[in-house]
Design an enzyme around this catalytic site. Structure first.
Site, PDB file in Angstrom:
ATOM      1  N   LYS A 249       0.841  -1.196   0.000  1.00 16.55           N
ATOM      2  CA  LYS A 249       0.000   0.000   0.000  1.00 16.55           C
ATOM      3  C   LYS A 249       0.881   1.253   0.000  1.00 16.55           C
ATOM      4  O   LYS A 249       0.658   2.180  -0.783  1.00 16.55           O
ATOM      5  CB  LYS A 249      -0.901   0.000   1.242  1.00 16.55           C
ATOM      6  CG  LYS A 249      -1.723   1.277   1.372  1.00 16.55           C
ATOM      7  CD  LYS A 249      -2.619   1.267   2.593  1.00 16.55           C
ATOM      8  CE  LYS A 249      -1.847   1.470   3.872  1.00 16.55           C
ATOM      9  NZ  LYS A 249      -2.659   1.986   4.985  1.00 16.55           N
TER      10      LYS A 249
ATOM     11  N   ARG B 182       2.453   6.015  -2.985  1.00 18.27           N
ATOM     12  CA  ARG B 182       3.551   6.962  -3.219  1.00 18.27           C
ATOM     13  C   ARG B 182       3.912   6.970  -4.709  1.00 18.27           C
ATOM     14  O   ARG B 182       4.121   8.008  -5.318  1.00 18.27           O
ATOM     15  CB  ARG B 182       4.785   6.570  -2.410  1.00 18.27           C
ATOM     16  CG  ARG B 182       4.727   6.997  -0.938  1.00 18.27           C
ATOM     17  CD  ARG B 182       5.938   6.400  -0.226  1.00 18.27           C
ATOM     18  NE  ARG B 182       6.083   6.728   1.165  1.00 18.27           N
ATOM     19  CZ  ARG B 182       5.396   6.177   2.159  1.00 18.27           C
ATOM     20  NH1 ARG B 182       4.453   5.309   1.906  1.00 18.27           N
ATOM     21  NH2 ARG B 182       5.648   6.509   3.418  1.00 18.27           N
TER      22      ARG B 182
ATOM     23  N   ASP C 203      -7.650   2.094  -0.534  1.00 19.04           N
ATOM     24  CA  ASP C 203      -6.753   3.251  -0.493  1.00 19.04           C
ATOM     25  C   ASP C 203      -6.197   3.610  -1.869  1.00 19.04           C
ATOM     26  O   ASP C 203      -6.079   4.792  -2.216  1.00 19.04           O
ATOM     27  CB  ASP C 203      -5.585   2.990   0.470  1.00 19.04           C
ATOM     28  CG  ASP C 203      -6.004   3.204   1.913  1.00 19.04           C
ATOM     29  OD1 ASP C 203      -7.222   3.147   2.186  1.00 19.04           O
ATOM     30  OD2 ASP C 203      -5.124   3.437   2.761  1.00 19.04           O
TER      31      ASP C 203
ATOM     32  N   ASN D 248     -11.054   6.917   4.087  1.00 22.46           N
ATOM     33  CA  ASN D 248     -10.217   6.778   5.282  1.00 22.46           C
ATOM     34  C   ASN D 248      -8.768   6.540   4.863  1.00 22.46           C
ATOM     35  O   ASN D 248      -8.001   5.902   5.570  1.00 22.46           O
ATOM     36  CB  ASN D 248     -10.730   5.597   6.133  1.00 22.46           C
ATOM     37  CG  ASN D 248     -10.250   5.683   7.576  1.00 22.46           C
ATOM     38  OD1 ASN D 248      -9.719   6.715   8.001  1.00 22.46           O
ATOM     39  ND2 ASN D 248     -10.410   4.613   8.323  1.00 22.46           N
TER      40      ASN D 248
ATOM     41  N   GLN E 214       4.000  10.251   8.266  1.00 21.66           N
ATOM     42  CA  GLN E 214       3.389  10.642   6.984  1.00 21.66           C
ATOM     43  C   GLN E 214       3.462  12.154   6.760  1.00 21.66           C
ATOM     44  O   GLN E 214       3.408  12.620   5.635  1.00 21.66           O
ATOM     45  CB  GLN E 214       1.938  10.175   6.921  1.00 21.66           C
ATOM     46  CG  GLN E 214       1.831   8.704   6.559  1.00 21.66           C
ATOM     47  CD  GLN E 214       0.389   8.258   6.379  1.00 21.66           C
ATOM     48  OE1 GLN E 214      -0.495   9.065   6.127  1.00 21.66           O
ATOM     49  NE2 GLN E 214       0.158   6.979   6.521  1.00 21.66           N
TER      50      GLN E 214
ATOM     51  N   ASP F 290       3.134  -1.274  12.019  1.00 20.34           N
ATOM     52  CA  ASP F 290       2.002  -2.052  11.517  1.00 20.34           C
ATOM     53  C   ASP F 290       2.181  -3.544  11.795  1.00 20.34           C
ATOM     54  O   ASP F 290       1.277  -4.210  12.316  1.00 20.34           O
ATOM     55  CB  ASP F 290       1.821  -1.833  10.008  1.00 20.34           C
ATOM     56  CG  ASP F 290       1.179  -0.475   9.740  1.00 20.34           C
ATOM     57  OD1 ASP F 290       0.664   0.117  10.704  1.00 20.34           O
ATOM     58  OD2 ASP F 290       1.204  -0.018   8.584  1.00 20.34           O
TER      59      ASP F 290
ATOM     60  N   GLU G 113      -6.130   3.770  12.042  1.00 19.03           N
ATOM     61  CA  GLU G 113      -7.521   3.555  11.634  1.00 19.03           C
ATOM     62  C   GLU G 113      -8.476   3.574  12.820  1.00 19.03           C
ATOM     63  O   GLU G 113      -9.629   3.975  12.722  1.00 19.03           O
ATOM     64  CB  GLU G 113      -7.655   2.226  10.881  1.00 19.03           C
ATOM     65  CG  GLU G 113      -7.249   2.292   9.417  1.00 19.03           C
ATOM     66  CD  GLU G 113      -5.746   2.284   9.193  1.00 19.03           C
ATOM     67  OE1 GLU G 113      -4.963   2.499  10.150  1.00 19.03           O
ATOM     68  OE2 GLU G 113      -5.341   2.071   8.029  1.00 19.03           O
TER      69      GLU G 113
ATOM     70  N   HIS H  34      -8.588  -2.872   8.986  1.00 21.70           N
ATOM     71  CA  HIS H  34      -8.161  -4.081   8.266  1.00 21.70           C
ATOM     72  C   HIS H  34      -7.191  -4.932   9.060  1.00 21.70           C
ATOM     73  O   HIS H  34      -7.264  -6.153   9.063  1.00 21.70           O
ATOM     74  CB  HIS H  34      -7.551  -3.681   6.920  1.00 21.70           C
ATOM     75  CG  HIS H  34      -6.450  -2.647   7.027  1.00 21.70           C
ATOM     76  ND1 HIS H  34      -5.328  -2.676   6.251  1.00 21.70           N
ATOM     77  CD2 HIS H  34      -6.282  -1.561   7.836  1.00 21.70           C
ATOM     78  CE1 HIS H  34      -4.534  -1.655   6.553  1.00 21.70           C
ATOM     79  NE2 HIS H  34      -5.098  -0.974   7.507  1.00 21.70           N
ATOM     80  N   ARG H  35      -6.258  -4.279   9.743  1.00 18.40           N
ATOM     81  CA  ARG H  35      -5.228  -5.061  10.439  1.00 18.40           C
ATOM     82  C   ARG H  35      -5.794  -5.834  11.632  1.00 18.40           C
ATOM     83  O   ARG H  35      -5.303  -6.903  11.977  1.00 18.40           O
ATOM     84  CB  ARG H  35      -4.065  -4.175  10.874  1.00 18.40           C
ATOM     85  CG  ARG H  35      -3.398  -3.507   9.704  1.00 18.40           C
ATOM     86  CD  ARG H  35      -1.936  -3.205   9.880  1.00 18.40           C
ATOM     87  NE  ARG H  35      -1.473  -2.486   8.700  1.00 18.40           N
ATOM     88  CZ  ARG H  35      -1.186  -3.062   7.538  1.00 18.40           C
ATOM     89  NH1 ARG H  35      -1.280  -4.371   7.404  1.00 18.40           N
ATOM     90  NH2 ARG H  35      -0.811  -2.347   6.513  1.00 18.40           N
TER      91      ARG H  35
ATOM     92  N   LYS I 183      -9.303  -2.656   2.663  1.00 15.63           N
ATOM     93  CA  LYS I 183      -8.474  -1.446   2.678  1.00 15.63           C
ATOM     94  C   LYS I 183      -7.116  -1.720   2.039  1.00 15.63           C
ATOM     95  O   LYS I 183      -6.597  -0.894   1.297  1.00 15.63           O
ATOM     96  CB  LYS I 183      -8.295  -0.949   4.109  1.00 15.63           C
ATOM     97  CG  LYS I 183      -7.611   0.388   4.207  1.00 15.63           C
ATOM     98  CD  LYS I 183      -7.730   0.936   5.621  1.00 15.63           C
ATOM     99  CE  LYS I 183      -7.650   2.434   5.679  1.00 15.63           C
ATOM    100  NZ  LYS I 183      -6.405   2.999   5.262  1.00 15.63           N
TER     101      LYS I 183
END
Ligand code: DC
Length: 647
Positions: free
Chosen positions: A22, A27, A49, A92, A171, A316, A344, A389-390, A415
């Site tokens: 992702k 990017r 996303d 999101n 970010q 993550d 999230e 999602h995670r 996502k």
């Protein structure tokens, strides 16, 4: 589907090819859009996303066209976006919202950016402060410090360094770094607080370099973009598989025996989350690194070691570790994970709440969490996923403790990984392989066993029959191996309920004809045909489980099947059964020729060089000569219950 029920699982093994990263996908899309020239991006992730990013770029005047599977051609605009006024809804998708804010703030237009309610709770103040320092006109349209945002043209000044905090979300720095080259002047960024998630900044810098912009960096606190640099397309760019997504499969290998191999990331990956594999190794898991794969097996001792680790570098994948802690041999502590609170959902609270449902004792602080695994996990936990999602992906691992787990709102995986549960099923779903000679009754037995257990069914002979029939119906000579492999690889077959269609034609009965059976046995002897059908067969392995019947289910297609049966009967009895079947269907039949055909086919299936028909050493022999179908089904189900006691 509101819930997804994962049955008790015993084992994880196999290979998965993961979707694109992702972080890299979004990017790369943005850099390709801002660059001079056309970029072909291969392996792009298809997810919520990236769809948001693609749609937004198109809305802002960038031409983007599909050019093959998971591939897009992006016609870069060579600077700020041509559309100077737009209202953008970004769902999101933090990886779209933050960098687009920075790029649009430097773009000289009028824009409004908004998202779902959760997006409006995720802080963006530090990025806005940074942009205001260079004179950008960015306003809060709701709560101070949070989206939605309004942007207007402004005169920018880059004379002084931009000062930005590094401890809320990396970010913000990524967004400034990617946007500043648009000014064409020297730009300096100074990070005023300890920078978190540094590996994500490395991804940003490596991708910017690939698009022709070099950033000089002093430690992790000063970044300089020299004057006159512009983004230029590298032509073709490939997105690596997502290393955060890899963490679930590597953990599954480490917990569920393994080996589990993930393809598409490896030794030379630019993603920080591949370090998750090093962490697993430190906990005792056996990890093998390849150039383009990573493989995980359980520790030699069987259990992961308890840990106390700073996980700031893999925020993550650290979530995966929180669930893996349930399988450790003692209490575990995850430190420096404060960024979880602004993702999230508040991931520290969410994770603690759900781990407790499984019986763990969990303590939390502002930026840490302690997990004491229970001696046995609580069965039938219903896991909430918080639109994260995670959370959904992590908690699927709990079923490897041999307990059923229910995941609420499983679609949230879209996502980043829409096919997550299918991929997870491919390495964990129990497989019952039923092999045996033609007309042994295995097809009927397999169907009834699948029905009784609620499992999926793979009638692999049907795929060979379809291949033979497709060849018979076209001009392909059954001896032309390459052409036959082509036919097998691109079978235009559809399965509608109990009916089978080939190229739109109902062939459910036609594929049962003797001539097709004989043809199937011929094409099945070709190694290229078998290879062409292999992945198609493996894709049937899905939760809650699979019953697969054929000749090589236990030996080649699913060698790690939990239950293997070799089902047979004497040639005479089989010929008699086939005879009755054909007569019932009103088809012509002759006992003598049937017996002869069967014997020839047995000989051919057993004598071929690849995947010959034979009983595997670990398969249970079931001679049904003197059994009714019901008795044979009962015998297989009895075996399943003995081998999979948790069913
Ligand atoms: O099970 P069946 O009669 O529908 O199979 C048709 C032919 O396909 C049989 O002659 C052997 C071949 N076959 C195979 O080689 N491997 C399998 N897994 C299944 C069938």
């Amino acid at each position: 589907m509101d819930t997804f029920d994962i049955p008790p699982l015993q084992r994880a093994a196999g290979t998965v090819r993961l979707p694109g990263s992702k972080s890299i996908s979004n990017r790369m899309l943005l850099l390709a859009a801002l660059a001079e020239g056309v970029t072909e991006i291969h392996g792009l992730l298809d997810s919520d996303d990236t769809r948001v990013m693609l749609a937004t770029l198109m809305s802002l005047g960038v031409r983007v066209d599909p050019c093959g599977e998971a591939a897009w051609r992006v016609c870069g605009v060579g600077g700020p976006f041509p559309v100077k006024q737009d209202e953008l809804f970004l769902g999101n998708a933090g990886t779209a919202f933050r960098p687009l804010t920075a790029v649009l703030a430097m773009g000289g237009g009028y824009y409004k950016l908004s998202g779902v309610p959760r997006m409006h709770e995720r802080p963006i103040g530090d990025l806005v402060d940074g942009l205001r320092q260079i004179g950008a006109d960015v306003r809060y349209l709701g709560k101070e410090g949070f989206p939605p945002l309004g942007i207007r043209p402004a005169v920018l000044s880059l004379n002084a360094p931009i000062r930005v905090r590094g401890d809320v979300s990396s970010q913000f720095l990524t967004s400034l770094l990617m946007a500043l080259p648009l000014a064409g002047r020297q730009a300096v960024i100074e990070v005023t607080t300890e920078l978190i998630s540094k590996p994500y900044i490395e991804i940003t810098l490596k991708l910017m370099a690939r698009f022709g912009v070099e950033v000089e960096r002093e430690g992790w606190w000063r970044f300089r973009i020299a004057e006159g640099q512009r983004y230029r397309s590298p032509g073709v760019a490939r997105v690596e598989s997502d290393a955060s997504s890899a963490s679930y499969f590597l953990a599954a290998g480490a917990i569920g025996g393994g080996p589990v191999r993930v393809e598409g990331v490896g030794r030379s990956s630019i993603q920080g989350d591949v370090k998750f594999a090093e962490v697993l190794a430190a906990l005792g898991a056996q990890i093998t690194w390849g150039e383009n794969f990573i493989e995980a097996r359980a520790p030699a001792s069987g259990k992961l070691r308890a840990f106390d680790l700073d996980l700031n570098h893999i925020p993550d994948a650290a979530m995966t570790l929180a669930v893996a802690a349930l399988f450790a041999d003692g209490p575990c502590i995850l430190r420096n994970i404060g960024s979880w609170r602004v993702k999230e959902t508040d991931r520290i609270t969410a994770m603690a709440t759900e781990l407790r449902k499984l019986g763990a004792i969990v303590e939390t602080g502002v930026n840490w969490m302690g997990v004491l695994p229970p001696s046995a996990l609580t069965a039938n936990a219903v896991i909430s996923t918080y639109d994260d999602h995670r959370m959904a992906m992590c908690f699927s691992l709990a079923a490897l403790a041999g307990v059923p787990v229910r995941i609420n709102d499983p679609q949230c995986v879209a996502k980043t990984f829409p096919d997550y549960f299918a991929c997870f099923g491919r390495i964990t779903a129990p497989v019952i392989a039923i092999d045996g000679p033609s007309a042994s009754g295995k097809g009927t037995v397999a169907r009834q066993v699948a029905q009784a257990l609620g499992y999926r069914l793979l009638d692999s002979g049907m795929l060979y029959r379809l291949t033979a029939l497709a060849a018979l119906r076209s001009d392909v000579t059954p001896d032309g191996e390459a052409a036959m492999a082509q036919v097998a690889a691109s079978l235009p077959a559809e399965f509608v309920g109990e009916r089978i269609r080939l190229d739109g034609d109902d062939v459910t009965d036609a594929i049962r004809a003797e001539v097709v059976g004989v043809g199937a046995s011929r094409v099945a002897a070709m190694p290229v045909v078998r290879a062409a059908l292999l992945e198609r067969q493996r894709a049937y392995r899905q939760l809650p489980g699979l019953v697969a019947d054929g000749r090589d289910m236990g030996s080649c297609v699913f060698p790690d099947a939990q239950v293997k049966v070799f089902l047979t009967a004497s040639a005479e009895i089989r010929a008699e059964r086939r005879y009755k079947q054909l007569i019932e269907k009103g088809m012509p039949a002759n006992m003598h020729t049937l017996l002869q055909d069967l014997r020839e086919r047995d000989a051919r299936d057993a004598a071929r060089a690849v995947a010959p028909l034979r009983q595997c050493a670990d398969a249970e022999l079931l001679d049904t000569s003197a059994m009714s179908i019901d008795q044979a089904v009962a015998a297989v189900i009895d075996l399943v219950r003995r081998k999979l006691p948790l069913q």
